[in-house]
Design a protein around this motif. Structure first.
Motif, short mmCIF file in Angstrom:
data_model
loop_
_atom_site.label_atom_id
_atom_site.label_comp_id
_atom_site.label_asym_id
_atom_site.label_seq_id
_atom_site.Cartn_x
_atom_site.Cartn_y
_atom_site.Cartn_z
N GLY A 1 -7.32 48.70 29.61
CA GLY A 1 -6.36 48.25 30.77
C GLY A 1 -6.85 47.17 31.67
O GLY A 1 -8.28 48.10 31.67
N LYS B 1 -6.41 54.33 33.21
CA LYS B 1 -7.08 54.95 31.83
C LYS B 1 -7.42 56.02 32.16
O LYS B 1 -6.78 56.82 30.54
CB LYS B 1 -7.33 53.59 31.33
N HIS C 1 -12.39 48.12 27.71
CA HIS C 1 -11.47 47.37 27.96
C HIS C 1 -11.49 45.74 26.93
O HIS C 1 -11.96 45.67 26.21
CB HIS C 1 -11.90 45.49 30.02
N PHE C 2 -10.11 45.68 26.75
CA PHE C 2 -9.88 43.82 26.02
C PHE C 2 -10.28 42.72 26.98
O PHE C 2 -10.83 41.85 26.56
CB PHE C 2 -8.65 44.05 25.56
N ILE D 1 -2.64 49.52 25.21
CA ILE D 1 -2.75 49.14 26.46
C ILE D 1 -1.91 49.72 27.47
O ILE D 1 -0.76 49.46 27.40
CB ILE D 1 -2.24 47.40 26.49
N GLU E 1 -5.05 40.80 29.44
CA GLU E 1 -5.44 41.58 28.83
C GLU E 1 -4.27 41.93 27.91
O GLU E 1 -4.63 42.07 26.87
CB GLU E 1 -5.79 43.23 29.51
N LEU E 2 -2.81 42.20 28.69
CA LEU E 2 -1.59 41.91 27.60
C LEU E 2 -1.76 41.78 26.29
O LEU E 2 -1.54 42.04 25.42
CB LEU E 2 -0.17 42.58 29.07
N SER F 1 -4.24 41.96 24.00
CA SER F 1 -4.09 43.45 23.36
C SER F 1 -2.52 42.61 22.15
O SER F 1 -3.45 43.36 21.11
CB SER F 1 -3.91 44.32 23.74
#
Length: 179
Positions: A9, A15, A80-81, A108, A140-141, A144
């Motif tokens: 995230g 997180k 993190h992604f 996530i 990021e979402l 993921s």
């Protein structure tokens, strides 16, 4: 690490708070990707959140994970992604990293941008552009989702603004993590 659950995230999404709650409830080891990288590199990250050597750092992460001795069957890795590179652009963590660390599941964490802004301003004493944070969280979402599909592993999207923590606990329990 034995069975790795990767939780990602954007900065300020909460997180670490969620990870601490998970660790206090379940029998698993907890690691921070940034701490692993810092320990292997013997260097601290700056508070600016701008990372000039994202791909290089991932080799340190992989090395650090390989040298980590887990006590429990499952480990939780806070990372993190995507990150913000030194050009202030969203940069995806290379796919090979996730191939190398072999997560069994992804989580996530997302939240309202206004809430994230408040956390970041309180924690870092910096001002952040809400539109940039929105783009960062979206990237990021989506990444993921892509990674979970590519790796054929479960993904839990946990929205702090609307989801009950029971949803997250059910996901972790269904993975086989014991209390």
């Amino acid at each position: 690490m034995k069975k790795l659950i990767f939780i990602g995230g954007i900065h300020g999404v909460g997180k670490t708070t969620i990870c601490n709650e998970i660790v206090s409830t379940y029998s698993l080891d907890f690691y921070s990707a940034s701490e692993i990288i810092s320990n292997v590199k013997r260097e601290q990250f700056s508070s600016s959140k701008l990372i000039p050597d994202i791909e290089d750092n991932q080799y340190y992460l992989i090395e650090g994970i390989k040298n980590t001795k887990s006590v429990h069957q499952y480990s939780l890795l806070d990372g993190h992604f995507c990150l913000i590179n030194d050009k202030r652009m969203v940069s995806k963590i290379p796919e090979f990293v996730f191939d190398e660390i072999h997560p069994v599941a992804l989580i996530i964490v997302v939240d309202e941008i206004s809430t994230i802004l408040k956390r970041l301003e309180k924690r870092d004493s910096n001002k952040y552009d809400p539109l940039f944070l929105e783009k960062f969280q979206y990237e990021e979402l989506e990444y993921s989702k892509f990674l979970a599909n590519r790796l054929n592993i479960p993904l839990q999207i946990y929205n702090q603004a609307i989801d009950s923590k029971n949803l997250l606990h059910e996901f972790i329990t269904n993975l086989g993590v014991g209390k």
